[in-house]
Design a protein around this motif. Sequence first.
Motif, PDB file in Angstrom:
ATOM      1  N   ALA A 238      73.695  18.217  96.040  1.00  0.00           N
ATOM      2  CA  ALA A 238      72.484  18.064  95.238  1.00  0.00           C
ATOM      3  C   ALA A 238      72.815  17.930  93.759  1.00  0.00           C
ATOM      4  N   ALA A 239      72.041  17.084  93.068  1.00  0.00           N
ATOM      5  CA  ALA A 239      72.181  16.963  91.628  1.00  0.00           C
ATOM      6  C   ALA A 239      71.713  18.249  90.962  1.00  0.00           C
ATOM      7  N   VAL A 240      72.506  18.776  90.039  1.00  0.00           N
ATOM      8  CA  VAL A 240      72.152  20.021  89.363  1.00  0.00           C
ATOM      9  C   VAL A 240      71.963  19.826  87.866  1.00  0.00           C
ATOM     10  N   GLY A 241      71.990  18.586  87.403  1.00  0.00           N
ATOM     11  CA  GLY A 241      71.713  18.330  85.995  1.00  0.00           C
ATOM     12  C   GLY A 241      72.279  17.005  85.536  1.00  0.00           C
ATOM     13  N   GLU A 242      71.651  16.437  84.499  1.00  0.00           N
ATOM     14  CA  GLU A 242      72.122  15.231  83.860  1.00  0.00           C
ATOM     15  C   GLU A 242      72.020  15.400  82.356  1.00  0.00           C
ATOM     16  N   TRP A 243      72.990  14.847  81.658  1.00  0.00           N
ATOM     17  CA  TRP A 243      73.022  14.907  80.198  1.00  0.00           C
ATOM     18  C   TRP A 243      73.405  13.541  79.662  1.00  0.00           C
ATOM     19  N   GLN A 244      73.036  13.263  78.417  1.00  0.00           N
ATOM     20  CA  GLN A 244      73.478  12.030  77.783  1.00  0.00           C
ATOM     21  C   GLN A 244      74.639  12.326  76.841  1.00  0.00           C
ATOM     22  N   TYR A 245      75.555  11.368  76.805  1.00  0.00           N
ATOM     23  CA  TYR A 245      76.753  11.483  75.966  1.00  0.00           C
ATOM     24  C   TYR A 245      76.845  10.239  75.096  1.00  0.00           C
ATOM     25  N   PRO A 246      76.893  10.376  73.759  1.00  0.00           N
ATOM     26  CA  PRO A 246      76.920   9.206  72.873  1.00  0.00           C
ATOM     27  C   PRO A 246      78.324   8.620  72.765  1.00  0.00           C
TER      28      PRO A 246
END
Length: 361
Positions: A238-246
């Motif tokens: 299961a997906a437990v989080g997503e973040w953006q990275y510049p």
Amino acid sequence: MVIARVLVGAALPLAFVGPGFGSVDFGSTAPPSPVPHITYVNSVGMPDTERYAGEVIGGLSGIDYDPARDRYVVISDNRGEQGPVRLYTLALPIEGGAASGPVFDGMTVLRDADGNPYAPGASDTESVRWNPGTGGYLYASEGAARAGVGGFIREASADGAFLRDLPLPEAYRPVLGADGVIVSGIRDNLGFESMTVSPNGAVVSAMTENALAQDGPAANSQGPTPARLLRLDRAGGAAVGEWQYPADAVPTGAIPEATGVSEILAVDDRSYLVLERTMIPGSGFTGKLYLAGIDGGGDGRMSKQLVFDFADVMQDSDCVEGITWGPALPDGSRSLVVATDNNFGRAGKTTFHLLAVDAAP
């Protein structure tokens, strides 16, 4: 080689908009700590013509180390057009505090869900990790977005047999418009270039090389591209989080398609080393290592802080694409091994860079 740097601590003029994210700007957060001190030790290479089990060794795009066996695994990004889709095991002896030449001792042909070697063009394998406690492997593929083939994160047995796919959120599936242009999901050749496992083995993290089509522009000279970090529960998927990275803007004169995130490596449960690389024709490749951290709340933004720049120690680093923790060095520092992709003789050489890592006091 001069490469433009993202100024950590400054607000960046681009919003990140994507499913499940809302609108998040590129303001920085406090960098994770402690910040590692990374120094260059040495590099060893090998000829483009070297073979193992009859196949040319090339396209090495991911690397991982098993301290119990003192062996590395590397994966080739061959799409089934230069022999079978495959990975290798090897030793990389460290003598007198420096790396000596690689000694390859095994090759495994990877197989698809039907038990067959991958058909040409069906995969673009870019990252590999030993699967903790199983003797097998986790590996990531960028897929072939222009053909509507999505990327994947796949588990294989020690003999390369398919075991399972970790499920990916729908947002990563490439969707083509009527004109054949990708309107959402992973862009072609800009998908899961990187993947790592948390130190406790519980979380698999993967990052796209550039932004998903719906999230923002691919790498360009005007500003950063919002790559996505996806964290998955290794046991259940299961997906437990997503973040953006510049990811960095494209430096002057560099090739946009060769600019982006090429690998990540877990430092602890909340922090990563992120490897970014680019190519400037006439000068060659260079790469940078950033320390990046996730916030404590789930979906959101990542901090980043430059911790090592290959341009400070060499003009051409070759195409840096794989990173792993290695064994302890004689002085007690932790080693970091960076592997390069020779693109099967088309650009760059196969090189292993040895770095030493100390946490700052």
